[in-house]
Design a protein around this motif. Sequence first.
Motif, mmCIF file in Angstrom:
data_model
loop_
_atom_site.group_PDB
_atom_site.id
_atom_site.type_symbol
_atom_site.label_atom_id
_atom_site.label_comp_id
_atom_site.label_asym_id
_atom_site.label_seq_id
_atom_site.Cartn_x
_atom_site.Cartn_y
_atom_site.Cartn_z
ATOM 1 N N TRP A 330 -3.053 14.684 -7.380
ATOM 2 C CA TRP A 330 -2.710 13.453 -6.669
ATOM 3 C C TRP A 330 -1.227 13.447 -6.324
ATOM 4 C CZ3 TRP A 330 -6.148 10.147 -4.699
ATOM 5 C CH2 TRP A 330 -7.441 10.139 -5.215
ATOM 6 N N GLY A 331 -0.909 13.024 -5.110
ATOM 7 C CA GLY A 331 0.478 12.896 -4.670
ATOM 8 C C GLY A 331 0.641 11.687 -3.774
ATOM 9 N N THR A 332 1.874 11.321 -3.484
ATOM 10 C CA THR A 332 2.154 10.105 -2.725
ATOM 11 C C THR A 332 2.301 10.397 -1.238
ATOM 12 O OG1 THR A 332 4.541 10.330 -3.074
ATOM 13 C CG2 THR A 332 3.307 9.103 -4.731
ATOM 14 N N VAL A 333 2.437 9.317 -0.470
ATOM 15 C CA VAL A 333 2.658 9.383 0.981
ATOM 16 C C VAL A 333 3.987 8.699 1.271
ATOM 17 C CG1 VAL A 333 1.817 8.649 3.241
ATOM 18 C CG2 VAL A 333 0.195 9.412 1.488
ATOM 19 N N CYS A 334 4.845 9.378 1.989
ATOM 20 C CA CYS A 334 6.159 8.803 2.309
ATOM 21 C C CYS A 334 5.986 7.649 3.295
ATOM 22 C CB CYS A 334 7.060 9.888 2.904
ATOM 23 S SG CYS A 334 8.736 9.304 3.251
ATOM 24 N N GLY A 335 6.666 6.531 3.004
ATOM 25 C CA GLY A 335 6.585 5.378 3.892
ATOM 26 C C GLY A 335 7.409 5.530 5.150
ATOM 27 N N ALA A 360 7.308 -0.304 1.331
ATOM 28 C CA ALA A 360 7.756 0.946 0.705
ATOM 29 C C ALA A 360 8.766 0.619 -0.374
ATOM 30 C CB ALA A 360 8.360 1.886 1.739
ATOM 31 N N GLY A 361 8.686 1.364 -1.494
ATOM 32 C CA GLY A 361 9.748 1.319 -2.489
ATOM 33 C C GLY A 361 9.576 0.362 -3.628
ATOM 34 N N TYR A 362 8.575 -0.543 -3.615
ATOM 35 C CA TYR A 362 8.430 -1.492 -4.704
ATOM 36 C C TYR A 362 7.864 -0.840 -5.971
ATOM 37 C CZ TYR A 362 9.301 -5.224 -1.328
ATOM 38 O OH TYR A 362 9.877 -6.028 -0.383
ATOM 39 N N ILE A 363 6.951 0.094 -5.810
ATOM 40 C CA ILE A 363 6.312 0.734 -6.977
ATOM 41 C C ILE A 363 6.343 2.248 -6.771
ATOM 42 C CG2 ILE A 363 4.832 -1.076 -7.909
ATOM 43 C CD1 ILE A 363 2.672 -0.347 -5.948
ATOM 44 N N PRO A 364 7.513 2.876 -6.971
ATOM 45 C CA PRO A 364 7.623 4.324 -6.748
ATOM 46 C C PRO A 364 6.721 5.111 -7.689
ATOM 47 C CG PRO A 364 9.571 3.485 -7.868
ATOM 48 C CD PRO A 364 8.789 2.295 -7.438
ATOM 49 N N GLY A 365 6.182 6.215 -7.172
ATOM 50 C CA GLY A 365 5.301 7.052 -7.956
ATOM 51 C C GLY A 365 6.008 8.270 -8.503
ATOM 52 N N SER A 366 5.228 9.307 -8.809
ATOM 53 C CA SER A 366 5.765 10.554 -9.335
ATOM 54 C C SER A 366 4.908 11.697 -8.817
ATOM 55 C CB SER A 366 5.773 10.535 -10.869
ATOM 56 O OG SER A 366 4.453 10.349 -11.357
ATOM 57 N N LEU A 397 12.103 10.529 -0.749
ATOM 58 C CA LEU A 397 12.185 10.246 -2.177
ATOM 59 C C LEU A 397 11.064 9.285 -2.548
ATOM 60 C CD1 LEU A 397 16.045 9.620 -2.449
ATOM 61 C CD2 LEU A 397 14.817 11.715 -3.055
ATOM 62 N N HIS A 398 10.711 9.260 -3.821
ATOM 63 C CA HIS A 398 9.648 8.348 -4.257
ATOM 64 C C HIS A 398 10.044 6.890 -4.067
ATOM 65 C CE1 HIS A 398 6.613 11.061 -5.688
ATOM 66 N NE2 HIS A 398 7.486 11.748 -6.407
ATOM 67 N N TYR A 399 11.308 6.661 -3.892
ATOM 68 C CA TYR A 399 11.767 5.296 -3.611
ATOM 69 C C TYR A 399 11.154 4.772 -2.313
ATOM 70 C CZ TYR A 399 14.946 1.395 -2.706
ATOM 71 O OH TYR A 399 15.470 0.162 -2.441
ATOM 72 N N TYR A 400 10.742 5.670 -1.432
ATOM 73 C CA TYR A 400 10.182 5.278 -0.139
ATOM 74 C C TYR A 400 8.662 5.462 -0.086
ATOM 75 C CZ TYR A 400 15.087 5.517 1.261
ATOM 76 O OH TYR A 400 16.436 5.340 1.342
ATOM 77 N N ASP A 401 7.995 5.608 -1.250
ATOM 78 C CA ASP A 401 6.537 5.750 -1.250
ATOM 79 C C ASP A 401 5.884 4.556 -0.553
ATOM 80 O OD1 ASP A 401 6.561 8.149 -2.571
ATOM 81 O OD2 ASP A 401 6.214 7.308 -4.555
ATOM 82 N N ALA A 402 4.877 4.863 0.274
ATOM 83 C CA ALA A 402 4.198 3.824 1.053
ATOM 84 C C ALA A 402 3.293 2.986 0.153
ATOM 85 C CB ALA A 402 3.383 4.466 2.165
ATOM 86 N N GLU A 403 3.273 1.677 0.401
ATOM 87 C CA GLU A 403 2.424 0.736 -0.328
ATOM 88 C C GLU A 403 1.705 -0.159 0.659
ATOM 89 O OE1 GLU A 403 5.611 -1.020 -2.334
ATOM 90 O OE2 GLU A 403 6.184 0.878 -3.244
ATOM 91 N N LEU A 404 0.424 -0.413 0.392
ATOM 92 C CA LEU A 404 -0.395 -1.230 1.278
ATOM 93 C C LEU A 404 -1.006 -2.392 0.522
ATOM 94 C CD1 LEU A 404 -2.415 1.467 3.256
ATOM 95 C CD2 LEU A 404 -0.155 0.572 3.741
ATOM 96 N N PHE A 405 -1.309 -3.424 1.271
ATOM 97 C CA PHE A 405 -1.977 -4.606 0.732
ATOM 98 C C PHE A 405 -3.090 -4.951 1.711
ATOM 99 C CE2 PHE A 405 -1.870 -9.319 -0.246
ATOM 100 C CZ PHE A 405 -2.359 -9.188 -1.524
ATOM 101 N N CYS A 406 -4.361 -4.688 1.301
ATOM 102 C CA CYS A 406 -5.513 -4.917 2.176
ATOM 103 C C CYS A 406 -6.185 -6.242 1.820
ATOM 104 C CB CYS A 406 -6.518 -3.780 2.048
ATOM 105 S SG CYS A 406 -5.823 -2.121 2.283
ATOM 106 N N SER A 407 -6.983 -6.734 2.756
ATOM 107 C CA SER A 407 -7.594 -8.060 2.575
ATOM 108 C C SER A 407 -8.639 -8.063 1.466
ATOM 109 C CB SER A 407 -8.230 -8.521 3.887
ATOM 110 O OG SER A 407 -9.268 -7.630 4.280
ATOM 111 N N GLY A 408 -9.163 -6.901 1.119
ATOM 112 C CA GLY A 408 -10.162 -6.841 0.056
ATOM 113 C C GLY A 408 -9.583 -6.911 -1.343
ATOM 114 N N HIS A 409 -8.297 -7.113 -1.466
ATOM 115 C CA HIS A 409 -7.614 -7.161 -2.762
ATOM 116 C C HIS A 409 -8.101 -8.353 -3.577
ATOM 117 C CE1 HIS A 409 -4.485 -7.124 -5.752
ATOM 118 N NE2 HIS A 409 -3.950 -8.236 -5.313
ATOM 119 N N LYS A 410 -8.723 -8.052 -4.729
ATOM 120 C CA LYS A 410 -9.108 -9.099 -5.682
ATOM 121 C C LYS A 410 -8.542 -8.698 -7.030
ATOM 122 C CE LYS A 410 -13.625 -10.307 -3.634
ATOM 123 N NZ LYS A 410 -14.031 -9.100 -2.909
#
Length: 976
Positions: A330-335, A360-366, A397-410
Motif C-alpha cells: 500500500w502507498g499514498t497518492v500525492c495531492g 491534502a496534508g491533514y493526515i500524512p501517511g507513510s 512529501l507525505h505532507y501533501y498526501d491526497a485526502e477525500l471526503f465522499c458523501s457515503g461517509h458514515k
Amino acid sequence: VIYESKNIILVGGPRCSGRVEVLHGKIWATVCIEDFDQQDAEVVCREMGCGLPVEVLGAAAFGRGEGQVWTEELQCRGNESQIHLCPKSSTLKHDCSHDNDVGLVCADMVRLANGSRPCTGRVEILHQGQWRTVCDKGWDMRDAAVVCRELGCGEAVDAVGKAHFGPGSGPIWMNEVACSGSESMLKNCGSIGRVSDCHHAGVICSVRLVGGPRCSGRVEVLHGKTWTTVCDADFDQKDAEVVCRELGCGPPVEVLGAAAFRRGEGQVWTEKLQCRGNESDILSCPTSSAVKHDCSHDSDVGLVCAGSVRLVDGGSRCAGRVEVLHRGQWGTVCGVGISTIAAVVVCRELGCGELLSINAGYIPGSGPIWMSHVDCSGTESTVKHCGSLGWGEHSCLHYYDAELFCSGHKMPRLTHGPHLCSGRVEVLHGNTLATVCDANFDQQDAEVVCRELGCGRPMKLLGAAAFGRGEGQVWTEELQCRGNESEVSLCPTSSVKQNCSHYNDVGLICSGHTAVRLLNGWDSCSGRVELLYLSDWGSVCGASWDMKAASVLCGQLKCGSAVALLAADWFGEGSGRTWADIFDCHGNETHLSECPISSWSRAACSHKQAAGVICSGELFHSCSSQAFHEGQVRLSGGRECEGQVEVYFIQDWRRVLLDSWSVSEASVVCRQLGCGSVLNFSSSSPSSPDQHSHMCVRGFNCSGSESLNCLNCSGQLRCDCVCIHTLCVCVSAHSSIRLVGSGGDCAGRLEVFLSGSWGTVCDDSWDIEDAQVVCRQLQCGVALSAHVPAWFGPGTGPIWLNEVQCEGNETSLWNCSCTVQRQLSAYFLSPEFKEIRLTEGCKGNLEVFYNGTWGNVCVNEMNEETASLICQELNCGKTGRESGARARVESSPNWLDQVKCRKHDSTLWHCPSDPWGHNKCDNDKEVAHITCSGRQILPACKDSCRYQVQKHLQKHVKCSSFPHQSQGDLVEQSGV
C-alpha cells in the motif's frame, strides 16, 4: 466478439480473427469460401488494422452467419487499403450457404514479447512488416490498459519500463505514448514518433473478473486466444489468492459458485487448478486434467477480492487519505496535481457516492508514494488506470498526501458515557451529525459500531436516552446491519420513518478490550497479563484479577486452563497503562469480552501490582509448553504418601510455607496423589538449617474439592520467602481406601483407589481380620463387623481386589495377601499416569506405560541397583538382576534409555534417564530383561470376580469412631 472497420467486420473470434462479413448497401453479408483468396485476405487484415493473414478458413469455422451470403466474387490484387476498392465479379456464381462462410485469422499489430505467459511482456508493434519496440518515457496505466484491451488480455495490472522484460531489437517506434485509456488500439494513441535511445516499455495483463464491480466478478481465464470460465468445483481458496494478487486487488473475500455473477458464454475450462497460493499469476499454477467435472455455465465460479484502493484514517471507508495497492504494498497518492475527476473516480470506485471535498496534508501517511499528478478522464473503473507520472515517480512529501471526503461517509461515535467505549450513539452521515432512534438500532447494529470503534463487543444496549438527550437531528434512516460488517458505512439502511425524538436516543456499552496477550513469560502461555483498550496496551492490576478471569484468558489464547496467578511483578513491570477493571467471569466464557465488567479503571494501581498468569499450555500433557509441570505436586522424603510437600512452580520444585497451608490444601494434594484422606500435617525443623534452606511457595486458597492440579485452587502465588526452620510438611498414611455410603468416615462400603480410579473389593475370603486392618488403617478404632450386605448399596466401577487374606495385625490393607485385577504396580501411579510391569510376573522384559502406550526400557547404563528398585516397586523381592533381551512386540516404542537409579530414589520415576522417546537401543538385544529374587504376591485377578457385583456383596466395613478404644469396650457400649 466483433472487430469492425467501416465496410467490413470480423465476427466470433478473438482479436484480428473471425467470420468475414462485408457491408453490401445497408446489409451485412457473409462471404463464400469459394469467392475469397489470399489477396482478399491481405486487404481485409490491412483494413482491420491487423498484421498479415495467418490462415483462411472455410466451413463456417467461426460459426454460421445469418441473413445474406454475398453474391459477388472479390478479386483484390492485395495492395488495396480497403475492401470496397477491390474489383468484383458476378460472373462466377457459387451455390453457397452459411455452411460455407469464410473465416480469417490475421496477425495482431501489437504483441507482448519475452513474458512468462501470453498476456505479459515487452510491447512491440508491427510497422511496415517489421516489429518495433515502444519507449517507456511517459508510459503509464492508461497506455497499458489499451494494450491489454487490444490483445483481449483482460485488465491491465502494471505498466513497466526500464526494459523489465529485457531489451528488444530493431527501431524504437513510439515515444511518449499518450493514450486516454479508451482507445481500441495502441496505434490510435498519440505519440511523438521514433527515437534512437530509450528503455523499452512492457505491460502485465491479467485474468479477468466479469459482471461485478471492481475486483469482483465471474472468473475468466485466457486459454490460448479464448476466454473460458472456470467450474466452481475446480476452484478453491488458494486459486482465489492467486487471481486476486494477479489483478492487483487485495486478498480474497469470498469465493462464490453457481454462477453468482451470471452465466458466462463459450468454453468452460476443462482442467482443475491446483495453485499453491504463492504464484504470481494463474497460468503459473499446476493444473490437472485427471479429475473431470460435468460442469456447465450454471457452475461458473465467481470471486470477490478486497479492493486495491482505499481511504484510511478518516473515520470510515468513505473518508480519509487515498491509498493504492501496487505490487503487494500500500502507498499514498500525492495531492499535488490530482484532478477533481480523479477524486470522483475514487469515490465511485469505492461505492461511496459523490465527492464532497478534496484536501491534502491533514493526515500524512507513510511508505511509498505511488502516484503523482493523477489525471483521469472519468470513465476509468479504478484510479489506478488514470494517468500519472508513473509508479513511484514523484517529487512529493507525505505532507501533501491526497485526502477525500465522499458523501457515503458514515462515522459512529459514543458520547457522554463513563468511558470511551460507552455512551449515546451518534452517526456522522456526510456532513451531518445525528443521534439514532432506539427503535432503529438492534444487537447487529451494536456489534458493528463496537467493532468499528475498536471497542470489542457490545455488552449492553440502552434506550430512552440512557446517556442523556442529544441535540440537533435524529437520524431518519434505520440501520439494517447483518452484524459482520467492519463499518457502519457498509450496512444497508432503510428509510422507514419512526416518530422519534431525543427522548428515544439509543445508548451503547461496548466491552472496550479487544485483544489480550501474555508478555515476558517462559513461553507463549505464561507471562504478565496485558489488555488492548482502543489503541493502548496496558497491564492488569492484580487486585482485580482472579482465577476465573485467568481461566477465560487462557482459553481465549488457546493455552488450556489457568494453572496459577502470580502476584507483584514476576514477569516484569509494565511500561504503559494499568487497567484496574474487575472482570466478573463465571469461568465458562470463551472470550474476556463476554465477562461483565463491574469497574472501569477506577482503582489506583501501580505497575508493581501487575497480574501474571501461568496457563497449562495448549494440551496439559503436551511437552510443547514450559508450563507443563507447573502445579505438579510431590511428597519428598522416601515414603509413599508421607513427606514434605513440594510444588513445581516457576520451573523448579519448591516447598510450601506452613502458614499458607490448611486441611483443605492437604486434601487436594492427598487426593491428587491417590493417597486418600489427610491424617495430619505439621512443620519440622531441619537438623542442619544451612543445608536445608529452600525457596518456598505461599498463597494457596483451596476449598478442598479441587482436582487434578493443586494450583487450580491457588489465589495469587508468591515465591518470595526462604524456608529454613519452618518447612511445610504434609503427613498422610497410605489412605487410598475409603468407606462410603453411610455419611460418616468409619462405616460404609469399602472402596480402594487404584489406577487413577476408585473401585470395590470382592467378598471372596473376606473376614473380620481383614476388616480390622481396614479400621486400623483408617484410624477408626476396631472393626464391629465384617459383613453388612447391601446396607450401603452396590458399588460402581471396577472390582479391584479379591481374596484378601489379612492376619489382622497388618498396618495397611496393602500388607495383606490378595489378588488384584491388574499388576500390583497399578496403584503406584504417578500424577502423570505412568505404570511399569515385567512381562512374566516377577521376571521378564521391563515395560512402561506412557502416553497411552506400553513400550520398552533399554538396558543401556542400567545397573543392579536399578533392577532391585524395580523389583521392590513391583513387590517382587528386594533384589534383582538385569540383562539384555529382544523386544516382545517389535512395533512397540522404546520409551526410556540410560536409566540409572540412585540409592535414595524410591520409585523408577525419580531415576535419571534420557528424555521420553530418546534412545539408542537395538530392539534385538538391548531391551531390559529383569529377574527378581521373590515371587509375585498379587497375581492377576480372576475374571469371575468381575461378576460378583451382581450379588450386592461388595465388602462393607463398620468401624468404631474412637481410634484408641478396644473391641471389648465397644461391645459393652453397644449392648451386643
